[in-house]
Design a protein around this motif. Structure first.
Motif, PDB file in Angstrom:
ATOM      1  N   THR A 185       1.518  10.219   9.074  1.00  0.00           N
ATOM      2  CA  THR A 185       1.450  10.434  10.521  1.00  0.00           C
ATOM      3  C   THR A 185       0.061  10.082  11.032  1.00  0.00           C
ATOM      4  O   THR A 185      -0.084   9.407  12.064  1.00  0.00           O
ATOM      5  CB  THR A 185       1.802  11.892  10.867  1.00  0.00           C
ATOM      6  N   ASP A 186      -0.953  10.514  10.305  1.00  0.00           N
ATOM      7  CA  ASP A 186      -2.336  10.184  10.685  1.00  0.00           C
ATOM      8  C   ASP A 186      -2.572   8.678  10.664  1.00  0.00           C
ATOM      9  O   ASP A 186      -3.348   8.150  11.473  1.00  0.00           O
ATOM     10  CB  ASP A 186      -3.321  10.867   9.739  1.00  0.00           C
ATOM     11  N   ASP A 187      -1.891   7.986   9.740  1.00  0.00           N
ATOM     12  CA  ASP A 187      -2.056   6.533   9.611  1.00  0.00           C
ATOM     13  C   ASP A 187      -1.232   5.759  10.638  1.00  0.00           C
ATOM     14  O   ASP A 187      -1.302   4.527  10.689  1.00  0.00           O
ATOM     15  CB  ASP A 187      -1.651   6.069   8.211  1.00  0.00           C
ATOM     16  N   GLY A 188      -0.438   6.465  11.429  1.00  0.00           N
ATOM     17  CA  GLY A 188       0.369   5.789  12.440  1.00  0.00           C
ATOM     18  C   GLY A 188       1.653   5.183  11.910  1.00  0.00           C
ATOM     19  O   GLY A 188       2.287   4.376  12.598  1.00  0.00           O
ATOM     20  N   ILE A 189       2.055   5.581  10.704  1.00  0.00           N
ATOM     21  CA  ILE A 189       3.303   5.082  10.120  1.00  0.00           C
ATOM     22  C   ILE A 189       4.482   5.936  10.565  1.00  0.00           C
ATOM     23  O   ILE A 189       5.575   5.427  10.803  1.00  0.00           O
ATOM     24  CB  ILE A 189       3.209   5.076   8.574  1.00  0.00           C
ATOM     25  N   LEU A 190       4.263   7.226  10.670  1.00  0.00           N
ATOM     26  CA  LEU A 190       5.287   8.158  11.122  1.00  0.00           C
ATOM     27  C   LEU A 190       4.920   8.721  12.487  1.00  0.00           C
ATOM     28  O   LEU A 190       3.741   8.956  12.779  1.00  0.00           O
ATOM     29  CB  LEU A 190       5.451   9.315  10.136  1.00  0.00           C
ATOM     30  N   ALA A 191       5.941   8.968  13.292  1.00  0.00           N
ATOM     31  CA  ALA A 191       5.745   9.641  14.574  1.00  0.00           C
ATOM     32  C   ALA A 191       5.738  11.150  14.350  1.00  0.00           C
ATOM     33  O   ALA A 191       6.034  11.635  13.256  1.00  0.00           O
ATOM     34  CB  ALA A 191       6.860   9.248  15.536  1.00  0.00           C
TER      35      ALA A 191
ATOM     36  N   GLY B 104       0.768  -1.239   0.000  1.00  0.00           N
ATOM     37  CA  GLY B 104       0.000   0.000   0.000  1.00  0.00           C
ATOM     38  C   GLY B 104       0.794   1.280   0.000  1.00  0.00           C
ATOM     39  O   GLY B 104       0.267   2.332   0.387  1.00  0.00           O
ATOM     40  N   LEU B 105       2.030   1.240  -0.444  1.00  0.00           N
ATOM     41  CA  LEU B 105       2.866   2.432  -0.462  1.00  0.00           C
ATOM     42  C   LEU B 105       2.960   3.009  -1.873  1.00  0.00           C
ATOM     43  O   LEU B 105       3.499   2.373  -2.780  1.00  0.00           O
ATOM     44  CB  LEU B 105       4.268   2.111   0.062  1.00  0.00           C
ATOM     45  N   SER B 106       2.440   4.189  -2.042  1.00  0.00           N
ATOM     46  CA  SER B 106       2.582   4.886  -3.316  1.00  0.00           C
ATOM     47  C   SER B 106       4.037   5.282  -3.514  1.00  0.00           C
ATOM     48  O   SER B 106       4.866   5.132  -2.606  1.00  0.00           O
ATOM     49  CB  SER B 106       1.710   6.150  -3.306  1.00  0.00           C
TER      50      SER B 106
ATOM     51  N   GLY C 143       5.427   1.576  11.458  1.00  0.00           N
ATOM     52  CA  GLY C 143       6.134   1.963  10.234  1.00  0.00           C
ATOM     53  C   GLY C 143       7.377   1.131  10.000  1.00  0.00           C
ATOM     54  O   GLY C 143       7.686   0.746   8.869  1.00  0.00           O
ATOM     55  N   GLN C 144       8.117   0.862  11.069  1.00  0.00           N
ATOM     56  CA  GLN C 144       9.306   0.025  10.951  1.00  0.00           C
ATOM     57  C   GLN C 144       8.936  -1.376  10.481  1.00  0.00           C
ATOM     58  O   GLN C 144       9.613  -1.955   9.621  1.00  0.00           O
ATOM     59  CB  GLN C 144      10.025  -0.043  12.295  1.00  0.00           C
ATOM     60  N   ASP C 145       7.864  -1.910  11.026  1.00  0.00           N
ATOM     61  CA  ASP C 145       7.409  -3.240  10.616  1.00  0.00           C
ATOM     62  C   ASP C 145       7.020  -3.239   9.145  1.00  0.00           C
ATOM     63  O   ASP C 145       7.332  -4.187   8.415  1.00  0.00           O
ATOM     64  CB  ASP C 145       6.222  -3.664  11.485  1.00  0.00           C
TER      65      ASP C 145
END
Length: 285
Positions: free
Chosen positions: A216-222, A175-177, A231-233
Motif C-alpha cells: 500500500t505504501d508503494d502504491g501497488i495496493l489501494a 521485484g515481487l517476493s 498494481g494492475q499494470d
C-alpha cells in the motif's frame, strides 16, 4: 488477447487439472506415507522437489517461490532422512496411476484418445529448454514412463513446471517476493481467498498484513486492498512476461496440434473434476 496469453489460458483451462490433481489425491498421501514420508506439507514439498535430488530448504523455497521458508524447513531436509528421492518419485508415479484409474476409469485410460493426447503432449515438451528453469530441468531428466496415461501426466508436469519457472523469473524481475506475489495475486479479484492462500503457503496474519501495508505504501495496493492502476499494470507485465517465456512448447507443437491436444484433454479434465479430483472446483455443465 495476444497469442501467448491465449495459449496460457488454454493450458490452465484444458490441461492443468490433469497434472494438479496429484496434489489433492488421497492416493498420493497413501503412497508417499508408505515410503516413509510424514503427511501434509512434507509430501507436497518432497514429491515435487525430489526430481532435483536431496536439495535443502533454501532451494525448495527459491524454486517454489511463494511459501514461507519456515514452513518449508519443517519438511526439508527431514524428508530425505525418511525416504530417498528415487523412492519418492516412484511413489508419486504410482499415485498418479492409482488416481487416474479411480477418476477416469480403466476404459478411458486404454482409449485411443489418451494415447493420442500422450503423444501430442510429449511432442510439445520437445520445444522446452532447461536454461534457467530448475524445476523443469529436474523433472525433464527423469525417464519417461511407458503407459500412455502416465506419459500424458509426466508431459503435462513438464509443461507446468516449465511455465512455473518462467513465472518465478518474471516475478523476480518485477521485484515481487513470494509473499508479495501472493498478496497481489489475490488482489486481482480472481476469486482466490486470501485466508486459504495464507494457510496453504504458511504465512501468518501478521506477515500478510505487513506485506499489505508495504504494498500500500508503494502504491501497488489501494486502501481497500484492491490493486491500484500501478498494481494492475505490474501484474499485467508479470503475466505478459510469463506468457512470452512459456511459448516454446506450443510453438514447437503448432496451432493445429495444440488445438487437438486441448480437444482431447478437455473432457478428461471435466471427468476428473466431476469425480472430485480437486475439491475447490465444481463441475460445469
Amino acid at each position: 488477447m495476444g497469442e501467448a496469453a491465449a495459449e496460457a489460458v488454454a493450458f490452465k483451462k484444458n490441461f492443468d487439472v490433469l497434472h494438479a490433481l496429484i496434489y489433492f489425491a488421497p492416493e498420493a498421501q497413501e503412497r508417499l506415507s508408505a515410503v516413509g514420508l510424514e503427511g501434509g506439507s512434507m509430501a507436497y514439498f518432497a514429491s515435487r522437489s525430489a526430481a532435483m535430488g536431496p536439495v535443502g530448504p533454501a532451494v525448495v523455497t527459491a524454486t517454489f517461490h511463494n511459501f514461507n521458508p519456515e514452513t518449508v524447513a519443517r519438511s526439508v531436509p527431514r524428508a530425505w532422512e525418511l525416504a530417498t528421492p528415487e523412492a519418492i518419485l516412484a511413489a508419486r508415479f504410482a499415485a498418479v496411476d492409482d488416481a487416474y484409474r479411480r477418476l477416469l476409469g480403466e476404459e478411458t485410460l486404454a482409449s485411443a484418445a489418451v494415447a493420442e493426447a500422450a503423444e501430442l503432449a510429449r511432442e510439445a515438451t520437445e520445444g522446452a529448454t532447461p536454461e534457467g528453469r530448475p524445476l523443469y530441468a529436474g523433472h525433464a531428466h527423469l525417464a519417461w514412463p511407458e503407459q500412455p496415461h502416465l506419459v500424458l501426466w509426466h508431459a503435462l508436469t513438464l509443461l507446468r513446471e516449465y511455465r512455473g519457472d518462467a513465472h518465478v523469473a518474471a516475478l523476480t524481475v518485477h521485484g515481487l517476493s513470494g509473499l508479495a506475489a501472493l498478496v497481489t495475486h489475490t488482489a486481482t479479484g480472481d476469486g482466490t481467498a486470501a485466508a486459504a492462500v495464507r494457510r496453504t503457503r504458511g504465512w501468518s496474519d501478521e506477515q500478510w498484513d505487513a506485506e499489505v501495508a508495504a504494498l500500500t505504501d508503494d502504491g501497488i495496493l489501494a486502501a481497500d486492498g484492491t490493486l491500484t492502476e500501478r498494481g494492475q499494470d505490474l501484474r499485467e507485465r508479470v503475466e505478459a512476461a510469463t506468457n512470452a517465456a512459456s511459448r516454446g512448447p506450443w510453438q514447437h507443437l503448432g496451432a493445429e496440434k495444440t488445438a487437438r491436444l486441448a480437444e482431447l484433454c478437455r473432457p478428461l479434465g471435466r471427468t476428473a473434476i466431476k469425480a472430485g479430483a480437486i475439491p475447490s472446483l465444481k463441475p460445469r455443465g
